[in-house]
Write an enzyme that holds these catalytic residues in place. Structure first.
Site, PDB file in Angstrom:
ATOM      1  N   ARG A   1      45.966  28.816  43.738  1.00 44.45           N
ATOM      2  CA  ARG A   1      46.145  29.218  42.333  1.00 44.45           C
ATOM      3  C   ARG A   1      47.061  28.180  41.699  1.00 44.45           C
ATOM      4  NH1 ARG A   1      47.420  35.074  39.762  1.00 44.45           N
ATOM      5  NH2 ARG A   1      45.201  35.159  40.196  1.00 44.45           N
TER       6      ARG A   1
ATOM      7  N   HIS B   1      38.434  31.395  36.755  1.00 48.45           N
ATOM      8  CA  HIS B   1      38.881  32.410  37.718  1.00 48.45           C
ATOM      9  C   HIS B   1      37.628  32.980  38.408  1.00 48.45           C
ATOM     10  CE1 HIS B   1      41.382  35.116  39.727  1.00 48.45           C
ATOM     11  NE2 HIS B   1      41.847  35.866  38.736  1.00 48.45           N
TER      12      HIS B   1
ATOM     13  N   GLN C   1      37.514  36.380  40.337  1.00 46.48           N
ATOM     14  CA  GLN C   1      37.562  37.559  39.473  1.00 46.48           C
ATOM     15  C   GLN C   1      36.156  37.957  39.019  1.00 46.48           C
ATOM     16  OE1 GLN C   1      40.475  39.322  38.436  1.00 46.48           O
ATOM     17  NE2 GLN C   1      38.855  40.759  37.941  1.00 46.48           N
TER      18      GLN C   1
ATOM     19  N   ASP D   1      41.277  40.331  28.125  1.00 50.81           N
ATOM     20  CA  ASP D   1      42.323  39.832  29.022  1.00 50.81           C
ATOM     21  C   ASP D   1      43.575  39.625  28.173  1.00 50.81           C
ATOM     22  OD1 ASP D   1      43.693  38.711  31.170  1.00 50.81           O
ATOM     23  OD2 ASP D   1      42.575  36.820  31.164  1.00 50.81           O
TER      24      ASP D   1
ATOM     25  N   CYS E   1      40.674  42.186  33.925  1.00 48.07           N
ATOM     26  CA  CYS E   1      41.026  41.620  35.239  1.00 48.07           C
ATOM     27  C   CYS E   1      42.388  42.078  35.715  1.00 48.07           C
ATOM     28  CB  CYS E   1      40.948  40.097  35.183  1.00 48.07           C
ATOM     29  SG  CYS E   1      42.161  39.357  34.063  1.00 48.07           S
TER      30      CYS E   1
ATOM     31  N   ARG F   1      37.920  43.117  44.281  1.00 44.18           N
ATOM     32  CA  ARG F   1      38.414  41.773  44.621  1.00 44.18           C
ATOM     33  C   ARG F   1      38.479  41.636  46.146  1.00 44.18           C
ATOM     34  NH1 ARG F   1      41.687  39.003  41.083  1.00 44.18           N
ATOM     35  NH2 ARG F   1      41.482  37.347  42.640  1.00 44.18           N
TER      36      ARG F   1
HETATM   37  N1  NVA Z   1      44.065  34.834  31.969  1.00 48.37           N
HETATM   38  C1  NVA Z   1      45.108  35.362  32.824  1.00 48.37           C
HETATM   39  C2  NVA Z   1      44.497  36.000  34.036  1.00 48.37           C
HETATM   40  C3  NVA Z   1      45.483  36.591  34.996  1.00 48.37           C
HETATM   41  C4  NVA Z   1      44.829  37.177  36.205  1.00 48.37           C
HETATM   42  C5  NVA Z   1      46.047  34.229  33.216  1.00 48.37           C
HETATM   43  O1  NVA Z   1      45.580  33.137  33.503  1.00 48.37           O
HETATM   44  O2  NVA Z   1      47.272  34.455  33.208  1.00 48.37           O
HETATM   45  N1   CP Z   2      43.405  39.571  38.204  1.00 47.70           N
HETATM   46  C1   CP Z   2      44.223  38.813  38.951  1.00 47.70           C
HETATM   47  O1   CP Z   2      43.889  37.713  39.408  1.00 47.70           O
HETATM   48  O2   CP Z   2      45.435  39.401  39.201  1.00 47.70           O
HETATM   49  P1   CP Z   2      46.720  38.713  39.848  1.00 47.70           P
HETATM   50  O3   CP Z   2      47.251  37.725  38.835  1.00 47.70           O
HETATM   51  O4   CP Z   2      47.657  39.850  40.082  1.00 47.70           O
HETATM   52  O5   CP Z   2      46.325  38.021  41.113  1.00 47.70           O
END
Ligand code: NVA
Ligand code: CP
Length: 307
Positions: A105, A132, A135, A221, A261, A289
């Site tokens: 990540r 993502h 997801q 989101d 998500c 997930r």
């Molecule tokens: N769009 C959000 C998703 C978190 C799971 C982010 O990137 O923070």
């Molecule tokens: N939806 C998702 O990826 O959640 P986290 O940021 O908690 O991993």
């Protein structure tokens, strides 16, 4: 040695491969629910590199890897030499000699691409600024579980054209469904950044109510994704009319489901009545997930197996 297969964006896999993963997800989930052990990844190791926070991705990958008989090593940026400037290419060369699969990540997609280019083992995108894919794997599986095939259906995306939105748009091309996107002015989809082949599978709407009309799935989101915190105050103002509420859900089909998500901010991108309402499937979505990523790990490490 064959070059390793990676999952850096959803379209890295064909529709056939993704459908195979959904079949395996069903099989793996059923066994899990019956408390039957399934451990094809004994003695295998997953390294997880987190340059951003996580709850679901961390727990689902670590629990999933353990349930499959392997182990997961968690590497937070601050605890590694990455935070002291070790080149990502060197980190990749080293980690990929020691483990069987890597999940990352991070921020820009180019970082994970550089990692993958130097990795001997499969690399999974656990979220970047652009995409993502894990997801959306879980989200489409969840839709199928609740409503059947997604082909030809309409998904309404309300809010920011972020990593999750981009991945829905890729999925629409792969699975042949439509996305109605409504973003505030200035936050529109960037087709090239989204990695799209064309504009055939989505339509942009100035009014979010219009985007929701006739939708089979409404989703949103956070207004401010990780890495964009400096824009938070401005975004709170710009997105104020893009909260998914009961009025928006009323435009969708009566059978429409709501997804997010997570993590969610009730009272910002979604009203409490929606996320905690009868059409919401967010808890199934989060649980899936785990199951979908177990199928992904199995596929990347073991290849296709008979169900
Ligand atoms: N769009 C959000 C998703 C978190 C799971 C982010 O990137 O923070
Ligand atoms: N939806 C998702 O990826 O959640 P986290 O940021 O908690 O991993």
């Amino acid at each position: 040695m064959h070059p390793a297969r990676h999952f850096l964006q959803l379209k890295d896999f064909s529709r056939e491969e993704l459908e195979y993963l959904f079949l395996r997800t069903r099989w793996i989930k059923d066994r899990f629910k019956r408390y039957e052990a399934y451990q094809p990844l004994r003695d295998r190791t997953l390294a997880m590199v987190f340059e951003k926070s996580s709850t679901r991705t961390r727990v689902s990958f670590e629990a999933g890897m353990n349930q499959l008989g392997g182990i997961a090593i968690n590497l937070n940026r601050g605890d590694t030499q990455l935070s002291r400037g070790e080149p990502i290419e060197d980190v990749s060369r080293v980690i990929s000699r020691m483990v069987d699969v890597v999940m990352i990540r991070t921020f820009e997609q180019t970082i994970i691409e550089r990692f993958a280019a130097h990795s001997r083992v499969p690399v999974i995108n656990g979220l970047t600024n652009e995409y993502h894919p894990c997801q959306i794997l879980a989200d489409i599986y969840t839709f199928i579980e609740h409503r059947g095939p997604i082909r030809g259906k309409t998904v309404a995306w309300i809010g920011d054209s972020n990593n999750v939105c981009n991945t829905w748009l890729q999925a629409a091309e792969v699975f042949d469904f439509n996305v109605h996107v409504s973003t505030p002015p200035g936050y529109e989809v960037e087709p090239e950044r989204a990695g799209l082949y064309g504009t055939d599978h989505y339509e942009e709407f100035a009014d979010p109510l219009d985007a929701c009309r006739g939708a089979d799935l409404v989703t949103t989101d956070v207004w401010t994704s990780m890495g964009f915190e400096a824009e938070n105050a401005e975004r709170l103002k710009d997105f104020a009319d893009w909260q998914v509420d009961g009025e928006m859900m009323a435009q969708a089909r009566p059978q429409a489901v709501f997804m997010h998500c997570l993590p969610a901010h009730r009272g910002e991108e979604v009203a409490t009545e929606v996320i905690d309402g009868l059409q919401s499937v967010v808890w199934d979505e989060a649980e899936n997930r785990l199951h979908a990523q177990k199928a992904l790990l199995e596929y990347l490490v073991c290849g296709k197996v008979e169900s």
